[in-house]
Structures are given as C-alpha cells and as structure tokens.
Design a protein around this motif. Structure first.
Motif, short mmCIF file in Angstrom:
data_model
loop_
_atom_site.label_atom_id
_atom_site.label_comp_id
_atom_site.label_asym_id
_atom_site.label_seq_id
_atom_site.Cartn_x
_atom_site.Cartn_y
_atom_site.Cartn_z
N PRO A 10 18.38 -7.66 -31.24
CA PRO A 10 18.58 -7.76 -29.79
C PRO A 10 17.58 -6.91 -29.03
CG PRO A 10 20.23 -6.30 -30.74
CD PRO A 10 19.42 -6.87 -31.88
N GLY A 11 17.23 -7.36 -27.85
CA GLY A 11 16.31 -6.59 -27.01
C GLY A 11 16.68 -6.75 -25.55
N LEU A 12 16.40 -5.74 -24.77
CA LEU A 12 16.64 -5.75 -23.33
C LEU A 12 15.39 -5.26 -22.61
CD1 LEU A 12 20.19 -4.15 -23.01
CD2 LEU A 12 19.59 -6.53 -22.65
N CYS A 13 15.09 -5.90 -21.49
CA CYS A 13 13.97 -5.43 -20.66
C CYS A 13 14.52 -5.03 -19.30
CB CYS A 13 12.88 -6.48 -20.55
SG CYS A 13 13.37 -8.00 -19.75
N ASP A 14 13.64 -4.50 -18.47
CA ASP A 14 13.99 -4.00 -17.13
C ASP A 14 14.94 -2.80 -17.22
OD1 ASP A 14 12.42 -6.01 -15.97
OD2 ASP A 14 14.10 -7.42 -16.01
N ILE A 15 14.78 -2.00 -18.26
CA ILE A 15 15.57 -0.78 -18.46
C ILE A 15 14.77 0.39 -17.92
CG2 ILE A 15 16.59 0.75 -20.22
CD1 ILE A 15 17.96 -2.01 -19.98
N ASP A 16 15.42 1.30 -17.22
CA ASP A 16 14.74 2.50 -16.74
C ASP A 16 14.60 3.45 -17.93
OD1 ASP A 16 13.80 4.79 -15.53
OD2 ASP A 16 15.32 4.82 -13.94
N THR A 17 13.52 3.27 -18.66
CA THR A 17 13.33 4.05 -19.89
C THR A 17 13.05 5.52 -19.61
OG1 THR A 17 11.01 3.33 -19.95
CG2 THR A 17 12.58 2.07 -21.27
N ALA A 66 0.92 -13.57 -33.96
CA ALA A 66 1.44 -14.81 -34.56
C ALA A 66 2.50 -15.43 -33.66
CB ALA A 66 2.03 -14.51 -35.94
N SER A 67 3.13 -14.61 -32.82
CA SER A 67 4.14 -15.08 -31.88
C SER A 67 4.35 -14.00 -30.83
CB SER A 67 5.45 -15.38 -32.61
OG SER A 67 6.00 -14.19 -33.16
N SER A 68 5.16 -14.32 -29.84
CA SER A 68 5.49 -13.30 -28.83
C SER A 68 6.47 -12.30 -29.43
CB SER A 68 6.11 -13.96 -27.60
OG SER A 68 7.41 -14.45 -27.91
N LEU A 69 6.57 -11.14 -28.80
CA LEU A 69 7.53 -10.14 -29.24
C LEU A 69 8.94 -10.71 -29.18
CD1 LEU A 69 8.36 -7.30 -30.10
CD2 LEU A 69 8.27 -6.64 -27.68
N GLY A 70 9.25 -11.42 -28.10
CA GLY A 70 10.58 -12.01 -27.94
C GLY A 70 10.91 -13.00 -29.04
N ASP A 71 9.93 -13.84 -29.40
CA ASP A 71 10.14 -14.80 -30.48
C ASP A 71 10.36 -14.09 -31.81
OD1 ASP A 71 9.97 -16.96 -28.78
OD2 ASP A 71 7.87 -17.39 -29.24
N ALA A 121 13.57 -1.63 -36.44
CA ALA A 121 14.51 -1.17 -35.42
C ALA A 121 15.70 -2.11 -35.36
CB ALA A 121 13.83 -1.12 -34.06
N GLN A 122 16.85 -1.58 -34.98
CA GLN A 122 18.05 -2.42 -34.85
C GLN A 122 18.20 -2.98 -33.45
OE1 GLN A 122 21.20 0.12 -36.30
NE2 GLN A 122 20.91 -0.63 -38.37
N GLY A 123 17.36 -2.53 -32.53
CA GLY A 123 17.37 -3.03 -31.16
C GLY A 123 16.15 -2.50 -30.43
N LEU A 124 15.79 -3.14 -29.32
CA LEU A 124 14.61 -2.73 -28.56
C LEU A 124 14.93 -2.72 -27.08
CD1 LEU A 124 11.52 -2.13 -28.67
CD2 LEU A 124 11.20 -4.57 -28.25
N LEU A 125 14.62 -1.60 -26.43
CA LEU A 125 14.76 -1.47 -24.98
C LEU A 125 13.38 -1.19 -24.41
CD1 LEU A 125 17.82 0.98 -24.86
CD2 LEU A 125 17.86 -1.51 -24.75
N VAL A 126 12.98 -1.96 -23.40
CA VAL A 126 11.69 -1.75 -22.77
C VAL A 126 11.84 -1.82 -21.26
CG1 VAL A 126 10.33 -2.64 -24.71
CG2 VAL A 126 11.04 -4.20 -22.90
N GLN A 127 10.92 -1.15 -20.57
CA GLN A 127 10.94 -1.22 -19.11
C GLN A 127 10.34 -2.54 -18.65
OE1 GLN A 127 9.22 2.14 -17.15
NE2 GLN A 127 9.64 1.34 -15.13
N ASP A 128 9.17 -2.86 -19.15
CA ASP A 128 8.48 -4.09 -18.75
C ASP A 128 8.22 -4.96 -19.96
OD1 ASP A 128 8.11 -3.40 -15.96
OD2 ASP A 128 6.62 -1.95 -16.66
N TYR A 129 8.44 -6.25 -19.81
CA TYR A 129 8.17 -7.20 -20.89
C TYR A 129 7.17 -8.23 -20.38
CZ TYR A 129 8.66 -10.87 -24.34
OH TYR A 129 8.39 -11.80 -25.31
N SER A 130 6.10 -8.40 -21.12
CA SER A 130 5.10 -9.40 -20.75
C SER A 130 5.41 -10.70 -21.47
CB SER A 130 3.70 -8.91 -21.14
OG SER A 130 2.76 -9.93 -20.88
#
Length: 120
Positions: free
Chosen positions: A51-58, A38-43, A20-29
């Motif tokens: 790039p990624g954004l969280c707290d999006i009204d998906t 092996a690592s967190s999604l963010g890492d 993916a060229q970017g990631l949008l999620v409502q909740d990020y743990s």
C-alpha cells in the motif's frame, strides 16, 4: 528488474522486490521518466501488494518521529473496514529487522570469472 551484467552481478544493484511494507510520500509523479524504469512506482507497488499514500505532510510526520521516536502505524485502504485492534499489531521495534533483510549465506556471482569483486 533482474538484469545481470557480464560478470554475473545484478546490473544496477537494485533489489528485485520492494522490502518496505508501505510507502508514504508527499508528492507522487504520475509521469515517470527514468531511463531504466520498467513500470511506474504505483504499478510496481500494486504488483507487489504494497500500500502507498501520497499527499502526506512528510515533514510533519518526520517531526513527530523525532519527538516521540519510532511510531506504529497502519495504512488502511478500505474506509468501511472495522477499526483495527492496534494491540494486536506487530511492533517492528521488537523484531531484528537487520537480520530479516540481510543475506544468510555469501552469494557468488559469475562463478569461474577471473575478475574477483568483493562487496561488503
């Protein structure tokens, strides 16, 4: 991420990279707990330069896509960046995306192994 099993196949049939060229999620743990992580999604996103954004009204975003069809979008991280020229944005609907992510030639794993597995 590159673990190979005893048959020469990818052990978990996971990709070695983010497609993916970017990631949008409502909740990020922030606390990941998958046994094989092996690592967190963010890492991982940072490692891959995605790039990624969280707290999006998906759900709202899904409704808009259902109403209007595929939408062009851009994740802009730098708040001081100039407004992009959206007329120069690549339209993914004009590309053959399946062809871009499909293998070009058959891959053989575990060459010489008497057990044959066919994946289609």
């Amino acid at each position: 991420r590159n673990t190979i099993d005893e048959y020469g196949l990818p052990a978990f049939f996971e990709s070695t990279k983010i497609h993916a060229q970017g990631l949008l999620v409502q909740d990020y743990s922030h606390h990941y707990s998958h046994w094989n992580a092996a690592s967190s999604l963010g890492d991982w996103l940072k490692e891959e330069g995605i790039p990624g954004l969280c707290d999006i009204d998906t759900r709202m975003l899904t409704k808009k896509i259902r109403e209007k069809g595929a939408l062009l979008g851009r994740i802009e991280i730098d708040l001081d960046a100039p407004v992009p020229d959206f007329t120069k944005m690549q339209d993914p609907n004009a590309r053959h995306l399946v062809g871009e992510v499909s293998v070009k030639e058959p891959k053989v794993y575990g060459k010489g192994n008497p057990i044959k597995v066919l994946a289609v």
